[in-house]
Structure formats: structure tokens, C-alpha cells
Design an enzyme around this catalytic site. Sequence first.
Site, PDB file in Angstrom:
ATOM      1  N   TYR A  33       4.738  -3.569   8.418  1.00 48.74           N
ATOM      2  CA  TYR A  33       3.847  -4.116   9.441  1.00 48.74           C
ATOM      3  C   TYR A  33       2.702  -4.866   8.796  1.00 48.74           C
ATOM      4  O   TYR A  33       2.467  -4.766   7.586  1.00 48.74           O
ATOM      5  CB  TYR A  33       3.344  -3.000  10.364  1.00 48.74           C
ATOM      6  CG  TYR A  33       2.269  -2.107   9.783  1.00 48.74           C
ATOM      7  CD1 TYR A  33       2.558  -1.174   8.796  1.00 48.74           C
ATOM      8  CD2 TYR A  33       0.945  -2.190  10.222  1.00 48.74           C
ATOM      9  CE1 TYR A  33       1.567  -0.349   8.269  1.00 48.74           C
ATOM     10  CE2 TYR A  33      -0.048  -1.364   9.705  1.00 48.74           C
ATOM     11  CZ  TYR A  33       0.268  -0.452   8.736  1.00 48.74           C
ATOM     12  OH  TYR A  33      -0.708   0.355   8.217  1.00 48.74           O
ATOM     13  N   ARG A  52       1.975 -11.019   2.043  1.00 48.08           N
ATOM     14  CA  ARG A  52       2.250  -9.586   1.830  1.00 48.08           C
ATOM     15  C   ARG A  52       3.415  -9.108   2.695  1.00 48.08           C
ATOM     16  O   ARG A  52       4.204  -8.264   2.267  1.00 48.08           O
ATOM     17  CB  ARG A  52       1.007  -8.746   2.101  1.00 48.08           C
ATOM     18  CG  ARG A  52       1.258  -7.284   1.722  1.00 48.08           C
ATOM     19  CD  ARG A  52       0.042  -6.415   1.863  1.00 48.08           C
ATOM     20  NE  ARG A  52      -0.459  -6.446   3.222  1.00 48.08           N
ATOM     21  CZ  ARG A  52      -1.662  -6.031   3.583  1.00 48.08           C
ATOM     22  NH1 ARG A  52      -2.482  -5.538   2.684  1.00 48.08           N
ATOM     23  NH2 ARG A  52      -2.045  -6.098   4.835  1.00 48.08           N
ATOM     24  N   ARG A 101      22.804   6.511  13.876  1.00 46.29           N
ATOM     25  CA  ARG A 101      21.924   6.972  12.802  1.00 46.29           C
ATOM     26  C   ARG A 101      22.731   7.190  11.537  1.00 46.29           C
ATOM     27  O   ARG A 101      23.768   7.865  11.573  1.00 46.29           O
ATOM     28  CB  ARG A 101      21.223   8.270  13.207  1.00 46.29           C
ATOM     29  CG  ARG A 101      20.261   8.818  12.162  1.00 46.29           C
ATOM     30  CD  ARG A 101      19.508  10.030  12.701  1.00 46.29           C
ATOM     31  NE  ARG A 101      18.565  10.560  11.718  1.00 46.29           N
ATOM     32  CZ  ARG A 101      18.863  11.528  10.838  1.00 46.29           C
ATOM     33  NH1 ARG A 101      20.066  12.077  10.815  1.00 46.29           N
ATOM     34  NH2 ARG A 101      17.948  11.940   9.972  1.00 46.29           N
ATOM     35  N   LYS A 150       3.795  -2.054   2.685  1.00 39.69           N
ATOM     36  CA  LYS A 150       3.076  -1.686   3.918  1.00 39.69           C
ATOM     37  C   LYS A 150       4.059  -1.211   4.982  1.00 39.69           C
ATOM     38  O   LYS A 150       4.390  -1.933   5.926  1.00 39.69           O
ATOM     39  CB  LYS A 150       2.251  -2.885   4.412  1.00 39.69           C
ATOM     40  CG  LYS A 150       1.179  -2.495   5.440  1.00 39.69           C
ATOM     41  CD  LYS A 150       0.180  -3.628   5.614  1.00 39.69           C
ATOM     42  CE  LYS A 150      -0.792  -3.401   6.748  1.00 39.69           C
ATOM     43  NZ  LYS A 150      -1.658  -2.246   6.616  1.00 39.69           N
ATOM     44  N   GLU A 182      -7.279   5.571  -1.964  1.00 37.40           N
ATOM     45  CA  GLU A 182      -7.672   4.702  -0.847  1.00 37.40           C
ATOM     46  C   GLU A 182      -8.260   5.540   0.257  1.00 37.40           C
ATOM     47  O   GLU A 182      -8.181   6.770   0.247  1.00 37.40           O
ATOM     48  CB  GLU A 182      -6.436   4.026  -0.232  1.00 37.40           C
ATOM     49  CG  GLU A 182      -5.629   3.207  -1.148  1.00 37.40           C
ATOM     50  CD  GLU A 182      -4.442   2.599  -0.420  1.00 37.40           C
ATOM     51  OE1 GLU A 182      -4.616   1.527   0.164  1.00 37.40           O
ATOM     52  OE2 GLU A 182      -3.348   3.191  -0.462  1.00 37.40           O
ATOM     53  N   LEU A 206      -2.261   0.173  -1.426  1.00 41.16           N
ATOM     54  CA  LEU A 206      -1.899  -1.068  -0.753  1.00 41.16           C
ATOM     55  C   LEU A 206      -2.745  -2.202  -1.331  1.00 41.16           C
ATOM     56  O   LEU A 206      -3.949  -2.029  -1.544  1.00 41.16           O
ATOM     57  CB  LEU A 206      -2.149  -0.956   0.757  1.00 41.16           C
ATOM     58  CG  LEU A 206      -1.635  -2.162   1.526  1.00 41.16           C
ATOM     59  CD1 LEU A 206      -0.112  -2.162   1.599  1.00 41.16           C
ATOM     60  CD2 LEU A 206      -2.219  -2.223   2.923  1.00 41.16           C
TER      61      LEU A 206
HETATM   62  N1  PDD Z   1      -4.598  -0.965   7.204  1.00 41.71           N
HETATM   63  N2  PDD Z   1      -4.957   0.581   2.367  1.00 41.71           N
HETATM   64  C1  PDD Z   1      -4.246   1.081   3.383  1.00 41.71           C
HETATM   65  C2  PDD Z   1      -3.531   2.366   3.196  1.00 41.71           C
HETATM   66  C3  PDD Z   1      -4.178   0.384   4.614  1.00 41.71           C
HETATM   67  O1  PDD Z   1      -3.456   0.877   5.628  1.00 41.71           O
HETATM   68  C4  PDD Z   1      -4.895  -0.841   4.763  1.00 41.71           C
HETATM   69  C5  PDD Z   1      -4.864  -1.644   6.019  1.00 41.71           C
HETATM   70  C6  PDD Z   1      -5.641  -1.301   3.655  1.00 41.71           C
HETATM   71  C7  PDD Z   1      -6.405  -2.596   3.707  1.00 41.71           C
HETATM   72  O2  PDD Z   1      -5.533  -3.700   3.695  1.00 41.71           O
HETATM   73  P1  PDD Z   1      -5.941  -5.077   4.391  1.00 41.71           P
HETATM   74  O3  PDD Z   1      -7.218  -5.473   3.810  1.00 41.71           O
HETATM   75  O4  PDD Z   1      -4.837  -5.978   4.030  1.00 41.71           O
HETATM   76  O5  PDD Z   1      -6.067  -4.796   5.881  1.00 41.71           O
HETATM   77  C8  PDD Z   1      -5.637  -0.578   2.480  1.00 41.71           C
HETATM   78  C9  PDD Z   1      -4.494  -1.692   8.464  1.00 41.71           C
HETATM   79  C10 PDD Z   1      -5.724  -2.403   8.848  1.00 41.71           C
HETATM   80  C11 PDD Z   1      -3.978  -0.749   9.529  1.00 41.71           C
HETATM   81  O6  PDD Z   1      -3.104   0.035   9.208  1.00 41.71           O
HETATM   82  O7  PDD Z   1      -4.432  -0.820  10.681  1.00 41.71           O
END
Ligand code: PDD
Length: 286
Positions: A33, A52, A101, A150, A182, A206
Amino acid sequence: MSRIVYVNGDYLPEEDAKISIFDRGFVMADSVYEVVSVLDGKLIDFDGHLVRLSRSLDALEIGNPLSDDAYLAMFRELVSRNDITDGMIYLQVTRGNPGDRDFAYPPAETPQTVVAFTQSKPGLADSPAARKGWSVVTLPDQRWGRRDIKTTQLLYPSMAKMAAKAKGADDAWLVEDGKVTEGTSNNVYIVKGNKIITRELSHDILHGITRAAVLRLAKEAQMQVEERGFTVEEAQDADEAFVTSASAFVMPVTEIDGAKIGAGTPGKTAARLREIYLDEMRRIAI
Ligand code: PDD
């Protein structure tokens, strides 16, 4: 008016949107996503998010069903149909519906599932939280080993968010082998002296699109950046802390496990970076 969402080429009222129960995204979290912010009706760092997306799909050997232009047209259509000024677009691409499945991947020609929807957040960039700062608690990082992809396997981040809320905090910082990886859905930073310190890129985190832009802008503004891991103690002892993500932009962190960071109020580096980031992103938004 009901929200209009995108499902495999169709724009539908959300209550009419349907996905098979056999979809790999549903039964295996076999999907990736992206979250892209919208400010003043325009897309923030769209190109970065699409790069990405493609990287995540490649890592999982899921084909990318749409061209960049098609994603752009779709995002703009969703913004327009839902009359979004400020908010987010959520996009998910799954390995599709094999009709049953099975742990093995279905044949490569199985069509991927693509869904997207908007979330309206008026005044997204003018967040009261950014003036106050977040408090975070630390928790062990119990996610899988490819956090650079992601995927929609978000149960542990969700559990961590609930554990943080239960302790009256805004978010959790995850810790592995003594170092912070993170936040539940954001990249983490501390500021010590004139240095911005953030964990280096690897499979452990990420590769944030906001992180990339913020570090580039920090360097352009002659700020010093050091990419390395740090401990919770080092963070508690820092002058400032903050996180970045597509939805929080640059968000100050003023408390870690009950310890105030610096003066316990948002720091000037975080405030400056938030301003520089939002100015530049609004300028190049499409
Ligand atoms: N999340 N690390 C993790 C685990 C994340 O889920 C996200 C983003 C980031 C930051 O990545 P970016 O700057 O590309 O948004 C780092 C999004 C916003 C979400 O899951 O809603």
C-alpha cells in the site's frame, strides 16, 4: 454524499465496493500500500510514493497493474469526485484473487486487485499536535524482517498503537537489539547539538518518502545529518526528537517513556524542518 472509492477500474460508492473473500490481500496480507497526502487539492510527493510502490511490488514479485499516469489520473479523479481539499489517498495493490486459499502464489497472469480511497482531513497541515508534540512509549519491535516492503501486515503496529494509547501516549517507538527502529507508522529522529540523527536505511525500516525529502531539505539548509541507530537512553537525553510520515509530515516528540525531551516542548529544528518541508511540498505538489 457517499464516498466514491476505486476498485479495479471502477469508481463506486463505498457501500458498493466489493472484493472476493479469496483475495490474497484479505487471506494472506499479500499486498502492498501507499498513503499520499493531499494539500489544497494537490498530491504531495506523488512520484516518490509511486517509486516505492513499484519497489514493494517488485520485492514481492507482484506485477504492477497500472502505469504511473493511470495512478495519477485515478488519484486526481478521487480527489475531484470526493471534493478533497486536505487529506489522504490510500492505495492498495494485492496479488489478486486466485479463487481459493493456497500458500503458493497463483499464476503470474492472475489480475492484481487495486483499490483506493480518500480520507478527508481539513486543515491536515495545521495540526494542533504539531504545536504540542507527541508523547511516545517504547516497545519491542516484533514485526517481520522485511519492513522496507510496505505490506499491509499491520497487526503488530496496530497492537503497539493500542498499547501506547492504553498508557496515555500518542504513539510507540519500536526497539530491536537495543536501538530504536521506527514508530508504529513513521520514521524516527533525534537532534543532538547541531546534528540530526536518524536510523540508516536497511531491511529493518520502511524507507520513508517523507524521510528522503526531509533529509534532502535539511542538507540543502546546511543542517548536519547522521544516519545511524540510537538507543532509547540517547533519545531521552537528546535536545529534540521528532518523527516523519506522509500523514504527520514532521511531528515533534516531546516525551519518551515519561522522560521530557529537551524543554518538553517542540524543538526549533523540528519546527523549522516542518516549515521547510511543507513549503517545498506545496510548491511542487501536482
Ligand atoms: N505509514 N515507517 C512505517 C512503519 C510506516 O508505516 C510509515 C508510513 C513510515 C513513513 O513513511 P512515509 O514517509 O513514506 O509516509 C515509516 C503510513 C503513513 C501509514 O501507514 O498510514
